[in-house]
Design a protein around this motif. Structure first.
Motif, PDB file in Angstrom:
ATOM      1  N   GLU A   1      29.402  38.939  43.273  1.00  0.00           N
ATOM      2  CA  GLU A   1      28.324  38.557  42.370  1.00  0.00           C
ATOM      3  C   GLU A   1      27.193  39.567  42.293  1.00  0.00           C
ATOM      4  N   GLU A   2      27.339  40.705  42.931  1.00  0.00           N
ATOM      5  CA  GLU A   2      26.282  41.720  42.857  1.00  0.00           C
ATOM      6  C   GLU A   2      26.181  42.299  41.449  1.00  0.00           C
ATOM      7  N   GLU A   3      24.969  42.697  41.102  1.00  0.00           N
ATOM      8  CA  GLU A   3      24.757  43.266  39.775  1.00  0.00           C
ATOM      9  C   GLU A   3      25.632  44.491  39.538  1.00  0.00           C
ATOM     10  N   MET A   4      25.780  45.354  40.537  1.00  0.00           N
ATOM     11  CA  MET A   4      26.585  46.560  40.376  1.00  0.00           C
ATOM     12  C   MET A   4      28.050  46.224  40.128  1.00  0.00           C
ATOM     13  N   ASP A   5      28.533  45.121  40.717  1.00  0.00           N
ATOM     14  CA  ASP A   5      29.907  44.697  40.454  1.00  0.00           C
ATOM     15  C   ASP A   5      30.073  44.286  38.990  1.00  0.00           C
ATOM     16  N   ARG A   6      29.093  43.548  38.487  1.00  0.00           N
ATOM     17  CA  ARG A   6      29.138  43.154  37.074  1.00  0.00           C
ATOM     18  C   ARG A   6      29.130  44.389  36.172  1.00  0.00           C
TER      19      ARG A   6
ATOM     20  N   VAL B   1      32.650  36.193  35.241  1.00  0.00           N
ATOM     21  CA  VAL B   1      32.273  34.879  35.767  1.00  0.00           C
ATOM     22  C   VAL B   1      32.417  34.917  37.280  1.00  0.00           C
ATOM     23  N   THR B   2      31.394  34.420  37.992  1.00  0.00           N
ATOM     24  CA  THR B   2      31.425  34.442  39.458  1.00  0.00           C
ATOM     25  C   THR B   2      31.826  33.077  40.020  1.00  0.00           C
ATOM     26  N   LYS B   3      32.447  33.108  41.187  1.00  0.00           N
ATOM     27  CA  LYS B   3      32.825  31.901  41.924  1.00  0.00           C
ATOM     28  C   LYS B   3      31.687  31.524  42.872  1.00  0.00           C
ATOM     29  N   PRO B   4      31.483  30.237  43.121  1.00  0.00           N
ATOM     30  CA  PRO B   4      32.182  29.100  42.504  1.00  0.00           C
ATOM     31  C   PRO B   4      31.808  28.961  41.030  1.00  0.00           C
ATOM     32  N   PHE B   5      32.710  28.399  40.233  1.00  0.00           N
ATOM     33  CA  PHE B   5      32.513  28.370  38.786  1.00  0.00           C
ATOM     34  C   PHE B   5      32.783  26.967  38.249  1.00  0.00           C
ATOM     35  N   SER B   6      32.282  26.724  37.068  1.00  0.00           N
ATOM     36  CA  SER B   6      32.559  25.481  36.358  1.00  0.00           C
ATOM     37  C   SER B   6      33.795  25.692  35.485  1.00  0.00           C
ATOM     38  N   PRO B   7      34.868  24.925  35.689  1.00  0.00           N
ATOM     39  CA  PRO B   7      36.054  25.087  34.835  1.00  0.00           C
ATOM     40  C   PRO B   7      35.749  24.883  33.355  1.00  0.00           C
ATOM     41  N   ARG B   8      34.852  23.949  33.051  1.00  0.00           N
ATOM     42  CA  ARG B   8      34.517  23.713  31.648  1.00  0.00           C
ATOM     43  C   ARG B   8      33.802  24.927  31.049  1.00  0.00           C
ATOM     44  N   GLU B   9      32.884  25.511  31.814  1.00  0.00           N
ATOM     45  CA  GLU B   9      32.219  26.721  31.314  1.00  0.00           C
ATOM     46  C   GLU B   9      33.218  27.860  31.156  1.00  0.00           C
ATOM     47  N   LEU B  10      34.153  27.980  32.095  1.00  0.00           N
ATOM     48  CA  LEU B  10      35.168  29.018  31.986  1.00  0.00           C
ATOM     49  C   LEU B  10      35.968  28.853  30.704  1.00  0.00           C
ATOM     50  N   MET B  11      36.366  27.618  30.369  1.00  0.00           N
ATOM     51  CA  MET B  11      37.119  27.379  29.132  1.00  0.00           C
ATOM     52  C   MET B  11      36.278  27.728  27.906  1.00  0.00           C
TER      53      MET B  11
END
Length: 238
Positions: free
Chosen positions: A88-93, A105-115
């Motif tokens: 989730e680091e900014e440099m990774d994004r 999208v970072t974990k943990p995540f919302s499945p509904r948001e992912l869809m």
């Protein structure tokens, strides 16, 4: 890898089986066909086999990591890539987007948001359906540009491609006078060198097919010294 994508298949590259199963469950609920792979080394082969419309990609993979896989997929294809990761680091994004990812999208995540993100990406990258062009009518004369058909009443009119193109151009702008040069440009959009007389020949043949009296045309009228127009006078028998 340049083959046409399957519009319903989404490749999920995720080594954590429970996460992969959860993503697959929600994809199926949304009408997609998930293809699961848990190893980065197998992802390219599975990608070639399934031709997915989108890839959901974890970064922390065995054998071949997600960074290298993202880069390889992007070199070979313009398939949308959504990175799903615990990093989730900014440099990774930033790195993910630099390598060609379309979303992150970072974990943990919302499945509904992912869809929602999956569908938003697909809306952006999929071309809209072609719009149907308007059917043109002048009393009993009907021109359908999508079906490439012309009818007079219940009778089809057989036109050559050049005659059809001329009639389409004229009927789209009733009353407007088109010069011979404009009509030549419509007939030969690639700039072929032709004589002006070719327009007169096509117009003469067109009149034979759509005019009640070709010797005294009411639909396709000559404007002396300029060119031709399609009659917009409602008082004339079209």
């Amino acid at each position: 890898m340049a083959r046409r994508a399957d519009p319903g298949t989404i490749l999920v590259v995720e080594d954590e089986h429970r996460t992969a199963a959860l993503v697959a469950l929600y994809l199926r609920r949304e009408g997609f066909h998930p293809a699961l792979v848990h190893d980065g080394a197998q992802a390219v082969a599975r990608f070639q086999r399934h031709r997915p419309c989108l890839v959901i990609l974890d970064l922390m993979l065995p054998n071949v990591d997600g960074w290298a896989l993202c880069q390889e997929l992007r070199r070979a294809s313009d398939v949308p890539i959504l990175i799903l990761t615990a990093r989730e680091e900014e440099m990774d994004r930033v790195m993910g987007f630099r390598l060609g990812a379309d979303d992150y999208v970072t974990k943990p995540f919302s499945p509904r948001e992912l869809m929602a993100r999956v569908k938003a990406i697909l809306r952006r990258v999929q071309p809209p359906p072609p719009r149907r062009r308007a059917i043109l009518r002048c009393r009993d004369l009907v021109l359908d540009p999508d079906r490439h058909e012309v009818r007079r009443g219940d009778r089809p009119v057989a036109l050559t491609p050049s005659e059809f193109r001329l009639l389409h151009v004229l009927m789209r702008s009733p009353g407007r006078v088109f010069s011979r040069d404009e009509l030549i440009a419509a007939l030969y959009p690639r700039g072929e060198s032709v004589v002006e007389r070719v327009v007169d020949v096509h117009i003469g043949k067109l009149r034979q097919k759509i005019e009640s009296d070709p010797a005294r045309p009411r639909r396709v009228q000559t404007v002396r010294g300029i060119g031709y127009r399609f009659s917009a006078d409602e008082s004339l028998p079209c």
